[in-house]
Design a protein around this motif. Structure first.
Motif, PDB file in Angstrom:
ATOM      1  N   THR B  29       0.861  -1.179   0.000  1.00 29.50           N
ATOM      2  CA  THR B  29       0.000   0.000   0.000  1.00 29.50           C
ATOM      3  C   THR B  29       0.894   1.224   0.000  1.00 29.50           C
ATOM      4  OG1 THR B  29      -0.028  -0.085   2.386  1.00 29.50           O
ATOM      5  CG2 THR B  29      -1.972  -0.943   1.257  1.00 29.50           C
ATOM      6  N   GLY B  30       0.334   2.341  -0.243  1.00 32.26           N
ATOM      7  CA  GLY B  30       1.135   3.551  -0.238  1.00 32.26           C
ATOM      8  C   GLY B  30       0.675   4.486   0.856  1.00 32.26           C
ATOM      9  N   GLY B  31       1.360   5.595   0.978  1.00 33.79           N
ATOM     10  CA  GLY B  31       0.937   6.581   1.968  1.00 33.79           C
ATOM     11  C   GLY B  31      -0.012   7.567   1.317  1.00 33.79           C
ATOM     12  N   GLY B  32      -0.097   8.744   1.828  1.00 36.20           N
ATOM     13  CA  GLY B  32      -0.977   9.738   1.217  1.00 36.20           C
ATOM     14  C   GLY B  32      -1.977  10.244   2.220  1.00 36.20           C
ATOM     15  N   SER B  33      -2.724  11.218   1.799  1.00 34.34           N
ATOM     16  CA  SER B  33      -3.668  11.796   2.746  1.00 34.34           C
ATOM     17  C   SER B  33      -5.044  11.877   2.117  1.00 34.34           C
ATOM     18  CB  SER B  33      -3.214  13.198   3.141  1.00 34.34           C
ATOM     19  OG  SER B  33      -3.379  14.070   2.045  1.00 34.34           O
ATOM     20  N   SER B  34      -6.049  11.820   2.940  1.00 36.45           N
ATOM     21  CA  SER B  34      -7.400  12.020   2.419  1.00 36.45           C
ATOM     22  C   SER B  34      -8.036  13.183   3.178  1.00 36.45           C
ATOM     23  CB  SER B  34      -8.250  10.765   2.620  1.00 36.45           C
ATOM     24  OG  SER B  34      -8.964  10.829   3.814  1.00 36.45           O
ATOM     25  N   ASP B  35      -8.621  14.062   2.449  1.00 37.13           N
ATOM     26  CA  ASP B  35      -9.319  15.145   3.125  1.00 37.13           C
ATOM     27  C   ASP B  35     -10.773  15.079   2.703  1.00 37.13           C
ATOM     28  OD1 ASP B  35      -8.384  15.557   0.645  1.00 37.13           O
ATOM     29  OD2 ASP B  35      -7.627  17.581   0.980  1.00 37.13           O
ATOM     30  N   GLY B  36     -11.647  15.040   3.645  1.00 35.61           N
ATOM     31  CA  GLY B  36     -13.064  14.891   3.347  1.00 35.61           C
ATOM     32  C   GLY B  36     -13.705  16.200   2.889  1.00 35.61           C
ATOM     33  N   GLU B  37     -12.954  16.991   2.137  1.00 31.71           N
ATOM     34  CA  GLU B  37     -13.502  18.285   1.711  1.00 31.71           C
ATOM     35  C   GLU B  37     -14.748  18.069   0.857  1.00 31.71           C
ATOM     36  OE1 GLU B  37     -11.361  20.159  -1.813  1.00 31.71           O
ATOM     37  OE2 GLU B  37      -9.819  18.842  -1.031  1.00 31.71           O
ATOM     38  N   ARG B  38     -15.726  18.888   1.048  1.00 30.67           N
ATOM     39  CA  ARG B  38     -16.980  18.777   0.330  1.00 30.67           C
ATOM     40  C   ARG B  38     -16.862  19.566  -0.977  1.00 30.67           C
ATOM     41  NH1 ARG B  38     -21.658  15.709   0.962  1.00 30.67           N
ATOM     42  NH2 ARG B  38     -23.499  16.854   0.288  1.00 30.67           N
ATOM     43  N   VAL B  39     -17.054  18.881  -2.073  1.00 28.04           N
ATOM     44  CA  VAL B  39     -16.956  19.569  -3.352  1.00 28.04           C
ATOM     45  C   VAL B  39     -18.362  19.746  -3.912  1.00 28.04           C
ATOM     46  CG1 VAL B  39     -15.888  19.508  -5.617  1.00 28.04           C
ATOM     47  CG2 VAL B  39     -14.782  18.379  -3.712  1.00 28.04           C
ATOM     48  N   THR B  40     -18.674  20.936  -4.373  1.00 27.59           N
ATOM     49  CA  THR B  40     -19.989  21.134  -4.972  1.00 27.59           C
ATOM     50  C   THR B  40     -19.885  20.921  -6.477  1.00 27.59           C
ATOM     51  OG1 THR B  40     -19.484  23.478  -5.007  1.00 27.59           O
ATOM     52  CG2 THR B  40     -20.942  22.698  -3.245  1.00 27.59           C
ATOM     53  N   ALA B  41     -21.025  20.554  -7.060  1.00 27.61           N
ATOM     54  CA  ALA B  41     -21.037  20.202  -8.474  1.00 27.61           C
ATOM     55  C   ALA B  41     -20.915  21.450  -9.347  1.00 27.61           C
ATOM     56  CB  ALA B  41     -22.324  19.458  -8.798  1.00 27.61           C
ATOM     57  N   PRO B  42     -19.995  21.425 -10.298  1.00 26.36           N
ATOM     58  CA  PRO B  42     -19.862  22.556 -11.203  1.00 26.36           C
ATOM     59  C   PRO B  42     -20.968  22.558 -12.263  1.00 26.36           C
ATOM     60  CG  PRO B  42     -18.268  20.862 -11.753  1.00 26.36           C
ATOM     61  CD  PRO B  42     -18.999  20.370 -10.548  1.00 26.36           C
ATOM     62  N   GLY B  43     -21.334  23.720 -12.752  1.00 27.38           N
ATOM     63  CA  GLY B  43     -22.358  23.846 -13.780  1.00 27.38           C
ATOM     64  C   GLY B  43     -21.781  23.625 -15.164  1.00 27.38           C
ATOM     65  N   PRO B  44     -22.635  23.753 -16.210  1.00 28.88           N
ATOM     66  CA  PRO B  44     -22.188  23.451 -17.574  1.00 28.88           C
ATOM     67  C   PRO B  44     -21.120  24.416 -18.101  1.00 28.88           C
ATOM     68  CG  PRO B  44     -24.443  24.300 -17.550  1.00 28.88           C
ATOM     69  CD  PRO B  44     -24.056  24.071 -16.131  1.00 28.88           C
ATOM     70  N   GLU B  45     -21.021  25.623 -17.485  1.00 26.56           N
ATOM     71  CA  GLU B  45     -20.095  26.615 -18.028  1.00 26.56           C
ATOM     72  C   GLU B  45     -18.631  26.168 -17.961  1.00 26.56           C
ATOM     73  OE1 GLU B  45     -21.921  26.930 -15.332  1.00 26.56           O
ATOM     74  OE2 GLU B  45     -20.458  27.085 -13.718  1.00 26.56           O
ATOM     75  N   VAL B  46     -18.296  25.305 -16.967  1.00 23.85           N
ATOM     76  CA  VAL B  46     -16.886  24.941 -16.813  1.00 23.85           C
ATOM     77  C   VAL B  46     -16.338  24.223 -18.043  1.00 23.85           C
ATOM     78  CG1 VAL B  46     -16.904  24.852 -14.299  1.00 23.85           C
ATOM     79  CG2 VAL B  46     -17.465  22.792 -15.597  1.00 23.85           C
ATOM     80  N   LEU B  47     -17.213  23.502 -18.747  1.00 26.57           N
ATOM     81  CA  LEU B  47     -16.740  22.800 -19.937  1.00 26.57           C
ATOM     82  C   LEU B  47     -16.419  23.776 -21.052  1.00 26.57           C
ATOM     83  CD1 LEU B  47     -18.790  19.532 -20.442  1.00 26.57           C
ATOM     84  CD2 LEU B  47     -16.326  19.793 -20.143  1.00 26.57           C
ATOM     85  N   ASP B  48     -17.246  24.842 -21.170  1.00 24.78           N
ATOM     86  CA  ASP B  48     -17.004  25.841 -22.208  1.00 24.78           C
ATOM     87  C   ASP B  48     -15.692  26.570 -21.954  1.00 24.78           C
ATOM     88  OD1 ASP B  48     -19.452  25.065 -23.154  1.00 24.78           O
ATOM     89  OD2 ASP B  48     -20.548  26.629 -22.054  1.00 24.78           O
ATOM     90  N   GLN B  49     -15.433  26.789 -20.640  1.00 18.21           N
ATOM     91  CA  GLN B  49     -14.212  27.513 -20.297  1.00 18.21           C
ATOM     92  C   GLN B  49     -12.967  26.649 -20.434  1.00 18.21           C
ATOM     93  OE1 GLN B  49     -15.350  28.557 -16.356  1.00 18.21           O
ATOM     94  NE2 GLN B  49     -16.858  30.083 -17.027  1.00 18.21           N
ATOM     95  N   ALA B  50     -13.152  25.321 -20.387  1.00 21.43           N
ATOM     96  CA  ALA B  50     -11.990  24.432 -20.419  1.00 21.43           C
ATOM     97  C   ALA B  50     -11.295  24.507 -21.767  1.00 21.43           C
ATOM     98  CB  ALA B  50     -12.436  23.002 -20.138  1.00 21.43           C
ATOM     99  N   GLU B  51      -9.961  24.408 -21.714  1.00 20.29           N
ATOM    100  CA  GLU B  51      -9.199  24.433 -22.962  1.00 20.29           C
ATOM    101  C   GLU B  51      -8.977  23.008 -23.438  1.00 20.29           C
ATOM    102  OE1 GLU B  51      -5.584  26.655 -22.669  1.00 20.29           O
ATOM    103  OE2 GLU B  51      -6.640  28.355 -21.756  1.00 20.29           O
ATOM    104  N   GLY B  52      -9.070  22.815 -24.747  1.00 20.61           N
ATOM    105  CA  GLY B  52      -8.791  21.510 -25.330  1.00 20.61           C
ATOM    106  C   GLY B  52      -9.805  20.452 -24.934  1.00 20.61           C
ATOM    107  N   VAL B  53      -9.368  19.211 -25.020  1.00 18.60           N
ATOM    108  CA  VAL B  53     -10.262  18.088 -24.761  1.00 18.60           C
ATOM    109  C   VAL B  53     -10.163  17.671 -23.284  1.00 18.60           C
ATOM    110  CG1 VAL B  53     -10.779  15.692 -25.359  1.00 18.60           C
ATOM    111  CG2 VAL B  53      -9.985  17.286 -27.119  1.00 18.60           C
ATOM    112  N   THR B  54     -11.310  17.561 -22.628  1.00  9.54           N
ATOM    113  CA  THR B  54     -11.329  17.093 -21.239  1.00  9.54           C
ATOM    114  C   THR B  54     -11.425  15.566 -21.245  1.00  9.54           C
ATOM    115  OG1 THR B  54     -12.490  19.105 -20.626  1.00  9.54           O
ATOM    116  CG2 THR B  54     -12.523  17.292 -19.039  1.00  9.54           C
ATOM    117  N   THR B  55     -10.486  14.943 -20.553  1.00 11.73           N
ATOM    118  CA  THR B  55     -10.465  13.480 -20.537  1.00 11.73           C
ATOM    119  C   THR B  55     -11.122  12.940 -19.268  1.00 11.73           C
ATOM    120  OG1 THR B  55      -8.424  13.515 -21.789  1.00 11.73           O
ATOM    121  CG2 THR B  55      -8.986  11.446 -20.702  1.00 11.73           C
TER     122      THR B  55
END
Lengths: 305, 471
Positions: B29-55
């Motif tokens: 196994t490896g080390g590393g850290s987990s943070d239970g930060e709460r992420v909110t869902a981004p809206g459709p605009e983030v894809l338009d702003q993204a450059e190139g192809v999102t994988t």
């Protein structure tokens, strides 16, 4: 060795240093491989064995020998006993059967080569492939083996679902797989017997069983010993055939030590790497103990020419 | 003598390295850290702003020909439609268990995939991992709802009215039977058994032995599969776990030794002892083989096995399906859906990537695509409208056996019992249930002891899980 070098001789000291450097240079690649694949994982296993595991299987606080203490149960004792029983079920036939095949095949008769190749073939099988083939033979509903038995007027058996039979069925697969390699080793050993010794024995009147037990077997004891050690360790580490055929069941009848390690570490979203590592170290100790016993007791009777 | 010691040394080295390797395997196994930060869902605009192809990397467990091919076909179409903006990369991660093991390691090294397919019983673990964004948040951000989702399916993956993951491949248990064997035995295939007593009665007529006393056909045979025990329990309208099946509060106890379960196992053991049922062990494929070979006349399996059964029995006998049976005729519950759902990763992933994963999840859930998925794999469509598409209608007209699953799900009332137990230790619950059934069927323990011991052991497993999340 008449010329014992004196430590004060500077030329000899320089040569000695050069030899050591050279030896280290040659050893470096294998030491590196050992370090990466053996010593580091071992250190990691020791570290993990003293740690608890969180939700994701990451090591947490030190629990000292807590993981080992958890293994002091009748259940784990049962796993160890089962593992030893399995090793015996595998090792004894894996030596006796190839020997019984190799001795007659050592005769110089036409067509022997064909038999030797045929009998050695299981050596070329992977555990997974062999287990899949045997799963068809043993299949509880559509067993080929039972079909043959029943056609001959016998009774079919529940090869994998009968708790009293499952371990034997799995051991049989392992024996079948071991037979090929062990046969090759024993055939080579038999071919390497000293002709003079054999002729002398014949002149002295050795025949049949006395030839086999008093001459042939003592002559090949180095190979037999090698096979006992290697086959024991292989058996101790058996996993694929159990994973594919029985998953440790029924009723834990085939839950040997390595399967138990897998079950603790990887199966059913368990991720208790601490406890699994502790079991892994127990496996190491069992392997070392068996090897020590074999080197201590059996090797004394090995006859090196 | 020299030769002796060299041999000895090399054999010992071989010994040590072999065992060390085995010992080392247990600890990776490896080390590393987990943070239970709460992420909110981004809206459709983030894809338009993204450059190139999102994988989007998608870890799935759909191997084995038909499933993998169907998923690849859908994904190729999605990639074509979104060329230049989104590209989904499929990564086959073997079994669900293997995928989850890999996911845990990925959490430690901050390399989780954008999207992962997780089996039903891994749902509570995924929530506890704190690594995902509930699909509900994406839907809320978009102002859409999940009205098209089949309610029983949505019910399984909803906790406190929040849909955490998107159901994808959904299956249900069914009873399968050999129509030809029924007719031979003088049974009416249009009136298949519905209860344990019915199955026994049918099995007595269906079981055949040859002159030598070997049984050539057993009336009944099902795999020792923990999922089935959960189904019998839900069928009786009973919760499998406390805390209202873990739906109202975290479950701490597995209710595995109720009268219904005891009755079931006593019946099952008696069937085997009387030679009416074949015990094929825990391997589900062995029970399937026995059925397609005609060795068993009635079996239990998921809807996902229908295609294989039809193909396996083709030209030899006719296969039909019926509702999953009940322990007794008064039982008013119904089956729980099974299968897997899709989880979108949050922490460590760009908003555009999260959004792209959501777009892909939506694409897989449309009526047309679920109809295609349904008809090419046999998995139940998660989208109700999929059943109304021409593709699906025509296919069911040709394969009426698939209608049983549709009718069964429509007839199932959504209660905590039919929602199924939600618990982090659920994979362990299933394993220990299987061990208990096996112990009871083989006579190693009495039915009461086997189930009682399992309940005891599971109490420890449940609290160990709760401890591991620090809850």
């Amino acid at each position: 060795m008449p010329n014992v070098p004196l430590p004060s001789d500077p030329r000899r000291r320089a040569r000695r240093r050069r030899d050591i450097t050279l030896a280290l240079a040659f050893l470096a690649p294998s030491l590196l491989v050992f370090a990466v694949f053996v010593f580091f994982p071992l250190g990691q296993a020791v570290f993990l064995a003293t740690r608890g595991s969180d939700l994701f299987g990451r090591p947490t606080v030190s629990v000292g020998f807590g993981n080992f203490a958890k293994l002091l149960t009748p259940e784990f004792g049962g796993v160890l006993l089962l593992t030893l029983g399995y090793v015996v079920l595998v090792v004894v036939p894996s030596i006796v059967l190839p020997l019984a095949l190799a001795v007659p095949m050592a005769q110089r008769l036409p067509g022997m080569r064909l038999f030797r190749t045929a009998f050695a073939l299981p050596f070329a099988y992977s555990v997974a492939a062999a287990s899949v083939v045997f799963s068809l033979l043993y299949n509880p509903g559509t067993s080929v083996l039972n079909w043959v038995l029943e056609s001959l007027g016998g009774q079919g058996r529940a090869w994998l679902t009968d708790p009293s039979l499952a371990l034997v069925s799995v051991a049989l697969v392992t024996v079948w797989m071991n037979t090929g390699f062990n046969l090759l080793v024993l055939s080579a050993a038999l071919a390497g017997r000293d002709e003079e010794v054999l002729e002398a024995a014949v002149l002295d009147g050795a025949r049949g069983p006395s030839m086999l037990f008093r001459i042939t077997i003592p002559l090949i004891t180095p190979s037999l010993f090698f096979l006992v050690v290697v086959t024991t360790l292989n058996a101790l580490q058996s996993f694929g055939q159990i994973f594919i055929l029985t998953r440790g069941g029924p009723n834990g009848a085939t839950g040997v030590l390595v399967y138990s390690i897998y079950d603790t570490a990887f199966a059913n979203n368990a991720s208790d790497f601490g406890l699994a590592s502790a079991q892994g170290l127990v496996l190491l100790l069992v392997g070392l103990a068996l090897a020590a016993i074999q080197f201590g007791i059996i090797e004394r009777r090995v006859h090196y020419q | 003598m020299r030769r002796h010691s060299r041999r000895r040394a090399s054999a010992l080295a071989l010994t040590v390295s072999g065992v060390l390797l085995a010992a080392g395997c247990a600890g990776a196994t490896g080390g590393g850290s987990s943070d239970g930060e709460r992420v909110t869902a981004p809206g459709p605009e983030v894809l338009d702003q993204a450059e190139g192809v999102t994988t989007v990397t998608f870890w799935h467990s759909m191997g084995g020909g038909a499933l993998g091919d169907a998923l690849a076909a859908l994904t190729d179409r999605f990639n074509e439609e979104n060329e230049g903006s989104i590209r989904v990369e499929l990564v086959y991660k073997n079994s669900y268990d293997d995928a989850l093991t890999a996911y845990k390691a990925a959490i430690s090294s901050n390399q989780t995939p954008s999207l992962i397919q997780v089996y039903d019983i891994g749902s509570q673990f995924m929530i506890d991992s704190g690594q995902t964004i509930p699909v509900q948040e994406f839907a809320d951000a978009d102002g859409v709802d999940f009205d098209d989702l089949q309610p029983n399916i949505a019910g399984y993956y909803s906790i406190d009215d929040t849909l955490y993951s998107m159901p994808f491949n959904t299956s249900m248990p069914l009873m399968y039977f050999n129509v030809d064997a029924f007719e031979e035995a003088g049974l009416d295939p249009d009136n298949p058994p519905r209860t344990l007593a019915d199955i026994r009665e049918a099995a007595e007529a269906l079981t055949e032995t040859d002159a030598a006393g070997n049984t050539t056909r057993y009336g009944f045979g099902a795999a020792i599969y923990g999922w089935f025990l959960e189904q019998w329990t839900a069928g009786a309208g009973l919760d499998m776990c406390d805390g209202a099946n873990g739906r109202e509060e975290r479950a701490s106890e597995v209710l595995i030794d109720q009268d219904t379960q005891v009755e079931l196992l006593q019946w099952w053991k008696q069937m085997i002892d009387d030679g009416l049922a074949l015990n094929t062990g825990r391997e589900t494929s062995a029970a399937q083989d026995a059925f397609t070979a005609g060795r068993t006349a009635i079996t239990l399996e998921s809807t996902g096995s229908l295609g294989d059964f039809l193909a396996g029995a083709e030209g030899r006998f006719e296969v039909d399906t019926a509702f999953y049976p009940k322990v007794s005729s008064e039982d008013a519950g119904g089956p729980i859906i099974g299968g897997a759902s899709l989880w979108i990763s949050g922490p460590g992933h760009e908003p555009a990537e999260q959004r792209a994963a959501w777009e892909y999840v939506k694409f897989l859930s449309t009526a047309d695509n679920q109809a295609e998925w349904h008809t090419s794999t046999g998995y139940f469509p998660t989208n109700r409208a999929a059943l109304e598409t021409d593709l699906d209608r025509e296919w069911r007209a040709e394969n009426p056996q698939f209608d049983t699953a549709v009718d069964q799900l429509e007839a199932t009332e959504l209660t905590t019992a039919t929602q199924g137990c939600l618990a982090g230790a659920m994979p362990k619950v299933r394993q220990l249930a299987e061990e208990a059934i096996e112990a009871a069927l083989t006579g190693a323990k009495s039915v009461e002891d086997a189930l009682g011991d399992a309940r005891e052991a599971l109490r420890g497993e449940m609290s160990a899980y709760t401890d591991s999340i620090g809850g």
